[in-house]
Design an enzyme around this catalytic site. Structure first.
Site, mmCIF file in Angstrom:
data_model
loop_
_atom_site.group_PDB
_atom_site.id
_atom_site.type_symbol
_atom_site.label_atom_id
_atom_site.label_comp_id
_atom_site.label_asym_id
_atom_site.label_seq_id
_atom_site.Cartn_x
_atom_site.Cartn_y
_atom_site.Cartn_z
ATOM 1 N N PHE A 136 0.636 -1.028 -0.082
ATOM 2 C CA PHE A 136 -0.028 0.013 0.056
ATOM 3 C C PHE A 136 0.881 1.157 0.270
ATOM 4 C CE2 PHE A 136 -4.258 1.197 1.159
ATOM 5 C CZ PHE A 136 -4.194 2.490 1.755
ATOM 6 N N GLY A 137 1.909 1.244 0.570
ATOM 7 C CA GLY A 137 2.809 2.274 0.766
ATOM 8 C C GLY A 137 3.555 2.329 2.127
ATOM 9 N N ASP B 195 -5.766 -12.768 4.084
ATOM 10 C CA ASP B 195 -4.422 -12.302 4.095
ATOM 11 C C ASP B 195 -3.823 -12.847 5.566
ATOM 12 O OD1 ASP B 195 -1.717 -12.160 2.793
ATOM 13 O OD2 ASP B 195 -1.950 -10.276 2.851
#
Ligand SMILES: *[C@@H]1O[C@H](CO)[C@@H](O)[C@H](O)[C@H]1NC(C)=O
Ligand SMILES: *[C@@H]1O[C@H](CO)[C@@H](O)[C@H](O)[C@H]1NC(C)=O
Ligand SMILES: *[C@@H]1O[C@H](CO)[C@@H](O)[C@H](O)[C@H]1NC(C)=O
Ligand SMILES: *[C@@H]1O[C@H](CO)[C@@H](O)[C@H](O)[C@H]1NC(C)=O
Ligand SMILES: *[C@@H]1O[C@H](CO)[C@@H](O)[C@H](O)[C@H]1NC(C)=O
Length: 942
Positions: free
Chosen positions: A614-615, A729
């Site tokens: 995502f970052g 996940d």
């Protein structure tokens, strides 16, 4: 210099495949069409990469078009023209804006095409920086030659140099640079690079099939090796995965095809010969083989292979392994092989019922990169000087190295091995220099002798020259300098440290008092920077939420409270007694932040806590001093908007003490961020692998408690939410720990609402993390709550063993297989994390391993649900508490399943090959192990 494998000749039929393309772009790619005239480059049709003309990368050579007879209609544009270097021994391209110390793939291509009408076969050398790379030997006018290396670039630029060896004029068709992640190709170090011999894709039956960007994000070029007589092709339409921290990242487009021997009693064999060169009489070879199972095996089928090289086991041990369904196992050597002949064989073991497979191979020779270029500050300074005065001479490539090619008029010191050369003298007398004295001279910090005499230099003498620490002689005589001798230099003259020569400068005032100084006019220009328009705040459009999580499920058992000292209670938890913290969080719950506020909270995003797909995640403090973690969506990421919204939506509605708490979010123009409670102890992963800040090992009681807490979090998603929520996940990096090591499930970006009546959960892409993905989900593409159970089982195994989901040595193997194999022999000690030093109750460990293996059963119906798991883990904690009371550490596990472990785990060993499917009988074979003659298709045989 001899040709051969050392010098990879990929003679692709003219006019095919090697389309070049690229753009100087966000990916860090540099792609140059050498010899292309004009200003504009071109975009490649297939890869959409932009090729720039080469004028900005070299200042020597001339452009030529290849002869019309070698132009074919389908030929890629980069082959139409070349740049050739008739003058000078060494000519270079300079690739800039790199990151020093990172790994890069560098590729150069050559097609002679009789561009000079001389019909020659030029031979010349290539260097990367100051290290010899390869000899280019052009065998025919239409031959296409491609050379590639993977190297660590020591500076923030790299030069690729063509060196004339008196055997023809060097030329080049294209030059490409691709950055590589640091962990890729671990054999590449500062001292050693790899030169490609061949990179082969097996399986496709058309040998003009080539895989490169965008199918390979690193733009490696995978050629197809076809031998339909000897090899049968296999393939799958599915994506073939690599593990998260894979060292080679072979692309799925290559992995999804493979070969097997047509005659099932033969091996897959590749042969080639080493070719010594004058530069390296015994070149070392590194080989990477890629194996993936592409077929669903019947339950009694086994594909097990071993790799030999010249009839010897690859490793000193005879290592055998089974390719994993839809996952790549890269098989490689770290230390180069040094044989004169290579016979590489992939064989089925005697127990294997199926023939061997091979999906891809890369073969490299090792090139030493131990020579160091000149000190980079010296390089920058002398390069600026070269540019300012348009020095021609032989000033190309590195100024000092290799010694034989050092620049004229410079003297260098070479010092000890491992130190960089320095420029110690510059003699540019009578060189036609004009203009002022370049300030770059003052950056040549090792220079002792600087001779600029008999040129046309004007202006004043810069006083900064006095700062050159070891300057002994400065000869400025015979120029047009004016002004006076600056005071700094005068001082150096007076103290005897400098010999300044300045005769024959008619305008120079050597008597300080009579000089008329021309003060420089300074223009004070104030700069006004346009203030960007106030950022528009966009409100998150939260779509209709399907989730109603039953608050009653959120009550915590008394046991949890006894286990977990609760420091930061989440707002929805009614049992909290930390009222201040609760209320301060509560009124902030799901607060919307502006980007400006985030800047303040994180002090301009100063401290990075971590990084995800995502970052980055940044550290921050709210106004009231509460520490938070800010997950900012990276600008460049196109993915993530959907995941971001999914996570924001889920977390605004569900609350549980074992799920991470979202304090707020930001959707401000293009900025998106999520703000969480701060989890000071990081991820469970860091605590398992010991990379956490303290480096301390988690004691068993903590591991048990973390297991229970994470299980509770998942149970809540599955049972407390209606309809259930599948996390999709679950893994050790998505379990976060706070200051008191309380576990919280995080990262809901991939979560899916699961409606048991609806069998069509949106499922087009397989998500999750290699090593954790439910094989049934992988086959059916239908995630269920049992997929989370499977992943959680893997986390439990990690907690018991202290090992990652996929073990790396000597080749990757799934932790489930690894544990099953050992437990099949009743050997619990063989799997328990030795760092716990025996401080655990054996029965509790057996029981956790048992739960884990049940969770990871191949078939989802055999797996328990999370409520069962929570119950079983509570029992484990009771067992363990009993253990700490009586310190009885010798018992056998007699828990709920009640079996002697030596018996009960037999089943685990045979549970491995359960991907049952009726349709691959054709590859069944009797157990046998045979050796076969060399197939005539080794990499060098083409
Ligand atoms: C170049 O290759 C040709 C043929 O492959 C060979 O005969 C020749 O010796 C090579 N030249 C050099 C300088 O290596
Ligand atoms: C090569 O061909 C192109 C197009 O045909 C032409 O524009 C260019 O000037 C030629 N370059 C040289 C060096 O002759
Ligand atoms: C192989 O692929 C090339 C390029 O894609 C195509 O032009 C050619 O027809 C193919 N050959 C065969 C035998 O399929
Ligand atoms: C398969 O290979 C074996 C061993 O090399 C050989 O004896 C046998 O004749 C081969 N079978 C076929 C059909 O070629
Ligand atoms: C083959 O299987 C047998 C029985 O399962 C086992 O004992 C033996 O070690 C296996 N051999 C190899 C080479 O794996």
């Amino acid at each position: 210099m001899a040709p051969g494998p050392w010098l990879l000749l990929l003679c692709v039929a003219t006019g095919v495949v090697l389309h070049a393309h690229a753009q100087p772009d966000s990916k860090g790619f540099i792609s140059i069409d050498c010899g292309l005239s004009g200003e504009s480059g071109h975009v490649d049709d297939t890869t959409k990469l932009f090729y720039a003309p080469d004028a900005g990368f070299t200042d020597a050579g001339t452009n030529h078009n290849v002869s019309a007879e070698y132009v074919t209609p389908t030929m890629g544009k980069t082959w139409y023209n070349v740049r050739s270097f008739a003058a000078g021994k060494r000519n270079c391209y300079t690739l800039r804006s790199l990151v020093s110390g990172l790994k890069y793939l560098i590729r150069a291509t050559f097609k002679y095409g009789n561009y000079d009408g001389l019909n020659l076969h030029p031979v010349f050398d290539l260097y990367i920086g100051v290290n010899y790379w390869q000899t280019v030997n052009i065998s025919s006018p239409d031959a296409v030659m491609l050379v590639e290396a993977i190297v660590v670039v020591p500076d923030d630029f790299v030069q690729v140099c063509l060196v004339n060896t008196d055997a023809g004029t060097p030329f080049i068709s294209s030059l490409e640079l691709r950055p590589l992640k640091q962990r890729l190709y671990p054999q590449v170090t500062e001292a050693q690079g790899l030169t490609l011999l061949n990179r082969l894709n097996f399986g496709p039956t058309n040998d003009s099939f080539v895989v490169r960007y965008p199918d390979d994000p690193h733009d490696r070029i995978w050629f197809t090796m076809v031998d339909t007589v000897t090899w049968a092709s296999i393939s799958t339409p599915q994506k073939v995965h690599t593990v998260d921290d894979d060292l080679f990242e072979a692309p799925s487009a290559v992995l999804r095809t493979g070969i097997m021997p047509r005659n099932v009693s033969q091996n897959i064999e590749l042969t080639w010969s080493s070719d010594p060169t004058p530069m390296d009489p015994s070149p070392g070879y590194l080989i990477v083989l890629h194996f993936a199972e592409l077929q669903v095996l019947r339950s009694n089928a086994l594909r097990e292979v071993r790799v030999t090289i010249n009839d010897k086991p690859w490793f000193t041990l005879d290592f055998t392994f089974s390719p994993v369904y839809l996952y790549d196992i890269p098989f490689y050597n770290r230390q180069p092989f040094q044989y004169s002949h290579y016979n590489l064989s992939v064989e089925a073991t005697s127990n294997s019922t199926l023939p061997p497979v091979l999906n891809a191979a890369e073969i490299f020779t090792v090139v030493p990169t131990t020579n160091l270029g000149t000190d980079p500050d010296d390089v920058y300074a002398i390069t600026a000087i070269k540019a300012k005065y348009q020095v021609s001479k032989n000033w190309m490539g590195d100024p000092c190295a290799p010694k034989a090619m050092a620049w004229d008029r410079l003297t260098c010191s070479y010092g000890a091995i491992g130190s960089r050369p320095r420029i110690t003298s510059v003699s540019l007398s009578s060189s036609g220099l004009s203009g002022e004295i370049s300030s770059s001279f003052t950056n040549l910090k090792a220079v002792q002798y600087l001779d600029l005499s008999n040129n046309n230099l004007i202006g004043s003498i810069p006083d900064t020259l006095s700062e050159l620490p070891v300057l002994k002689v400065l000869d400025l005589s015979g120029n047009q300098l004016n002004g006076s001798i600056p005071s700094g230099l005068l001082k150096r003259i007076q103290d005897g440290s400098l010999d300044l020569r300045y005769v024959n400068n008619p305008n120079l005032c050597t008597d300080g008092n009579s000089c008329q100084l021309h003060a420089k006019k300074k223009s004070n220009m104030a700069l006004y920077v346009a203030v960007p328009a106030v950022l528009l705040v966009v409100i998150v459009s939260v779509t209709v939420l399907l989730l109603i999580c039953l608050l009653k499920r959120n009550k915590q058992g008394s046991m949890d409270n006894s286990i977990t000292p609760e420091k930061y209670k989440i707002p929805s938890n009614p049992t909290t007694n930390d009222v201040d913290s609760q209320s301060s969080l509560q009124h902030l719950e799901s607060r919307r932040f502006t980007y400006k506020e985030l800047e303040m909270i994180t002090t301009n995003f100063q401290q990075v806590l971590g990084k995800g797909g995502f970052g980055y995640v940044y550290n921050g403090f709210l106004e009231n001093g509460i520490q938070v973690a800010v997950k900012l969506r990276s600008h460049s990421s196109n993915q993530g908007v959907k995941e971001f919204l999914a996570e924001a939506q889920i977390l605004t509605r569900i609350h549980h003490m074992n799920l991470v708490t979202m304090i707020g979010y930001c959707k401000d123009g293009e900025y998106m961020a999520l703000v969480y409670e701060y989890m000071s102890e990081g991820t469970l992963q860091e605590h398992i692998d010991g990379s956490n800040r303290s480096g301390a090992c988690l004691p068993w009681t903590h591991r048990l408690r973390i297991a229970l807490e994470s299980a509770q979090g998942l149970e809540y998603l599955h049972k407390g939410c209606n309809p259930p929520l599948i996390h999709r996940d679950v893994k050790a990096t998505n379990i976060l720990l706070n200051a008191t090591l309380e576990a919280r499930i995080a990262d809901f970006g991939l979560s899916k609402v699961f409606n048991s009546n609806d069998t069509h959960v949106s499922t087009n892409t397989l998500v999750g993390t290699p090593g954790y993905v439910d094989p049934e989900y992988q086959m059916t593409m239908q995630p269920t709550v049992k997929s989370d159970v499977y992943s959680f089982g893997v986390v439990l195994l990690e907690l018991v063993t202290g090992k990652p989901a996929i073990l790396r040595e000597p080749v990757p193997v799934n932790i489930i297989h690894w544990v099953r194999q050992r437990l099949a022999q009743g050997n619990i000690e063989a799997i328990v994390d030795t760092r716990m030093r025996g401080c655990y109750d054996v029965n509790a460990v057996w029981k956790v391993a048992d739960i884990a293996l049940k969770c990871t059963a191949q078939s989802s119906v055999q797996r328990p649900n999370m409520t069962d798991v929570v119950g079983q883990l509570r029992e484990c904690i009771e067992l363990e508490n009993g253990h700490s009371r009586d310190d009885a550490n010798n018992g056998f596990y007699t828990g709920s399943s009640g079996n002697d472990p030596n018996m009960s785990y037999d089943s685990y060993a045979t549970d491995q090959s359960t991907n049952v499917s009726p349709n691959n009988a054709s590859f069944e074979m009797k157990k046998r192990l045979m050796r076969v003659p060399t197939v005539p298709t080794g990499p060098a045989a083409r």
